[in-house]
Design an enzyme around this catalytic site. Structure first.
Site, short mmCIF file in Angstrom:
data_model
loop_
_atom_site.label_atom_id
_atom_site.label_comp_id
_atom_site.label_asym_id
_atom_site.label_seq_id
_atom_site.Cartn_x
_atom_site.Cartn_y
_atom_site.Cartn_z
N SER A 102 68.34 27.78 99.50
CA SER A 102 68.05 29.20 99.55
C SER A 102 69.06 29.99 98.70
O SER A 102 69.15 29.80 97.50
CB SER A 102 68.02 29.69 101.00
OG SER A 102 67.59 31.04 101.08
N HIS A 154 61.65 32.43 103.45
CA HIS A 154 60.90 31.28 102.96
C HIS A 154 59.47 31.20 103.48
O HIS A 154 58.98 30.15 103.85
CB HIS A 154 61.68 29.98 103.24
CG HIS A 154 63.06 30.05 102.70
ND1 HIS A 154 63.31 30.27 101.37
CD2 HIS A 154 64.27 30.02 103.32
CE1 HIS A 154 64.62 30.36 101.18
NE2 HIS A 154 65.21 30.22 102.34
#
Length: 308
Positions: free
Chosen positions: A86, A192
């Site tokens: 991420s 996400h």
């Protein structure tokens, strides 16, 4: 044999994480550079209170990763591969020489602001341990309310993202199905998944004004688990990774299949090291945090000598 430097994502943050970095000129210079890019003292971002902000968390993770990597670089070390979970992808891109650090700092500040603004409360992420992906996806298909698969960290360690109410119901059903744990993470946004598509598009607009270069170190995307060599593909990967599923399990497998046998996790924490040990059976997985610098020097030099 090759080395992978891995940069952690949100959830790994710790109060005092910048102050805990080695007291070296290159580290101090990195912190000063970040402060200059934002026109603020970034050392004030790592208090427990400040880390309630998504912006502060993401900036601290970026700075900690880049500063430590620069310290290792000054000591003569260079990775063969980089990857970041991420927000960790931004540090990976900087270390790969594809993105200027000052640009990364400004983009990450905006990224955190956009994510926090989109979901100021009532949303987040929950880890589910002990169920495989098919079982979790079945629970998500039956869920009421917005909740999605966010991270595939290991075969039986997955993370879901969505509203607190929807996640709580999925977590309850997961425990009934035999999950070892279903734990709400220290995340205030549903990362996400498609809930962050609008903020990702806005970040992509800012990215369009920033120069990116082809990575000088092999860059593995944690979204696609593939190598990225093209700057425009990298631009897309970084701008939109907040709204795409992280497949860290596949990223580690790709690294291992390409010959990586030493996985080094940059600060903070050691969560990625635990995940890597499940994949790197014939290799080593270590975390910078808690290790002696001279020990790391010896291990990294040993890998280089083996390659030769």
């Amino acid at each position: 044999m090759s080395t992978l430097w891995a940069f952690p994502g949100q959830g790994a943050q710790q109060p005092g994480m910048l102050r805990a970095l080695p007291d070296a000129p290159v580290v101090r210079a990195c912190i000063e550079q970040a402060s200059a890019a934002l026109d603020e003292d970034v050392r004030l971002l790592d208090s427990a209170e400040a880390l309630q902000s998504t912006r502060a968390v993401q900036l601290c993770l970026l700075i900690a990763g880049v500063a430590t990597a620069r310290l290792l670089g000054e000591r003569g070390h260079r990775p063969d591969y980089v990857a970041g979970l991420s927000i960790g992808a931004y540090a990976a891109a900087v270390v790969a020489g594809a993105l200027e650090f000052a640009d990364a700092v400004r983009l990450v500040a905006l990224r955190g602001e956009l994510m926090q603004r989109a979901y100021p409360s009532g949303y987040g992420m929950t880890a589910i341990l002990g169920l495989d992906q098919a079982s979790v996806e079945h629970l998500l298909a039956e869920a009421e309310g917005p909740v999605y698969l966010g991270n595939i960290n290991a075969e039986t360690q997955l993370v879901i993202a969505g509203s607190d109410a929807a996640m709580a119901k999925v977590a309850e059903r997961a425990r009934a199905l035999g999950a070892g744990a279903a734990k709400r993470l220290a995340m205030s946004v549903p990362s996400h998944c498609e809930l962050l598509e609008a903020p990702a598009r806005e970040l992509a607009s800012a990215f369009a004004k920033v120069e990116l270069r082809a990575p000088q170190v092999r860059y593995l995307s944690s979204s696609s688990a593939r190598l990225i060599r093209d700057p425009e593909t990298l631009r897309d990967d970084l701008a939109y990774n907040m709204s795409r599923v992280v497949d860290w399990q596949a990223t580690l497998v790709t690294a291992y299949e390409r010959g990586v046998r030493l996985h080094l996790e940059l600060p903070p924490g050691g969560v990625l090291t635990g995940l890597a040990r499940r994949v790197f059976d014939a290799g080593q997985a270590i975390a910078f945090e808690g290790a002696r610098l001279d020990t790391l020097d010896a291990m990294l030099r040993q890998e280089v000598s083996r390659d030769r």
